[in-house]
Write a protein that holds these residues in place. Structure first.
Motif, mmCIF file in Angstrom:
data_model
loop_
_atom_site.group_PDB
_atom_site.id
_atom_site.type_symbol
_atom_site.label_atom_id
_atom_site.label_comp_id
_atom_site.label_asym_id
_atom_site.label_seq_id
_atom_site.Cartn_x
_atom_site.Cartn_y
_atom_site.Cartn_z
ATOM 1 N N LYS A 165 -17.691 51.753 19.737
ATOM 2 C CA LYS A 165 -16.883 51.724 18.768
ATOM 3 C C LYS A 165 -15.564 50.734 18.970
ATOM 4 O O LYS A 165 -14.944 51.189 20.139
ATOM 5 C CB LYS A 165 -16.489 53.136 18.191
ATOM 6 N N LEU A 166 -15.458 49.931 18.123
ATOM 7 C CA LEU A 166 -14.071 49.235 18.234
ATOM 8 C C LEU A 166 -13.246 49.599 17.236
ATOM 9 O O LEU A 166 -13.672 49.472 15.897
ATOM 10 C CB LEU A 166 -14.319 47.550 18.228
ATOM 11 N N LEU A 167 -12.021 49.948 17.301
ATOM 12 C CA LEU A 167 -11.113 50.314 16.154
ATOM 13 C C LEU A 167 -9.975 49.325 16.217
ATOM 14 O O LEU A 167 -9.278 48.754 17.320
ATOM 15 C CB LEU A 167 -10.377 51.672 16.597
ATOM 16 N N PHE A 168 -10.184 48.373 14.984
ATOM 17 C CA PHE A 168 -9.405 47.326 14.606
ATOM 18 C C PHE A 168 -8.043 47.797 13.798
ATOM 19 O O PHE A 168 -8.238 48.057 12.741
ATOM 20 C CB PHE A 168 -10.143 46.177 14.325
ATOM 21 N N ILE A 169 -6.933 48.099 14.269
ATOM 22 C CA ILE A 169 -5.766 48.468 13.263
ATOM 23 C C ILE A 169 -5.072 47.290 13.091
ATOM 24 O O ILE A 169 -4.580 46.467 14.005
ATOM 25 C CB ILE A 169 -4.958 49.484 14.317
ATOM 26 N N ASN A 170 -5.189 47.091 11.742
ATOM 27 C CA ASN A 170 -4.392 45.920 11.201
ATOM 28 C C ASN A 170 -3.122 46.226 10.342
ATOM 29 O O ASN A 170 -3.060 46.581 9.325
ATOM 30 C CB ASN A 170 -5.490 45.122 10.261
ATOM 31 N N ALA A 171 -1.998 45.681 11.170
ATOM 32 C CA ALA A 171 -0.660 45.963 10.479
ATOM 33 C C ALA A 171 -0.030 44.721 9.860
ATOM 34 O O ALA A 171 1.056 44.724 9.708
ATOM 35 C CB ALA A 171 0.194 46.365 11.596
#
Length: 190
Positions: A3-9
């Protein structure tokens, strides 16, 4: 599948230079290894900072052992991720406020870290690496307090490997913005 978690701010996702570079990095990671990618677009999450009421609610849920409650969904996703990417434009020597709210939601005793008997913290997250990507109109220099904060939290959560990529000087008069971005993309893909 990992799993890759991409947190886009990135508030201006469509025109965001940070978003552009972060997506380049995610593409590279997915070429190297198949990932299930989950993107969390912070602008769409309606996150708020903790206050008296939400702290009391969180403390009650934790004391009752309700770790599956929706309030802890960000912490559960963060804990289960094998790879984490944070896209955060350089704002006011740090990052957008929504990322701070997200990180507060992720910092949950019993999910992302715990305290040992001697009082020292122990990380509970699975990720071996967190990558922080930012862009700046000016020059960051030694003042990347956003990355410093994220790196410290990653350590608390047990994520030993952190790295930061940035492109800076993008809004300086006479700067070739596209050339700077292309060079940063090439470095990310190398």
């Amino acid at each position: 599948m990992k799993k890759l978690l991409f947190i886009n701010a990135c508030v201006r996702r469509e025109t965001s230079r940070t978003n552009r570079l972060s997506r380049t990095w995610v593409v590279r990671l997915c070429r190297e290894e198949p990932y299930e990618v989950k993107e969390v677009i912070l602008e769409e999450e309606n996150l708020r900072g903790l206050d008296t009421g939400s702290l009391a609610r969180r403390d009650r849920l934790l004391s009752e052992g309700h770790l599956e409650h929706d309030m802890f969904r960000y912490a559960r996703d963060f804990r289960k991720a094998d790879e984490i990417v944070i896209a955060a434009p350089y704002w006011d020597m740090s990052f957008p406020a929504a990322l701070k709210c997200y990180l507060e939601a992720v910092s949950v005793v019993g999910l992302t870290f715990r305290y040992r008997v001697d009082g020292t913290p122990e990380g509970l997250c699975r990720a071996k690496r967190l990558t922080y990507i930012t862009t700046a109109g000016g020059f960051i220099g030694e003042n990347n307090f956003g990355y410093d904060y994220v790196r410290a939290l990653a350590g608390l959560f047990g994520i030993a490997g952190t790295q930061e990529f940035h492109a800076e000087g993008l809004d300086i008069v006479g700067a070739d913005t596209e050339a700077i971005l292309k060079q940063a993309e090439a470095e990310l893909m190398a």
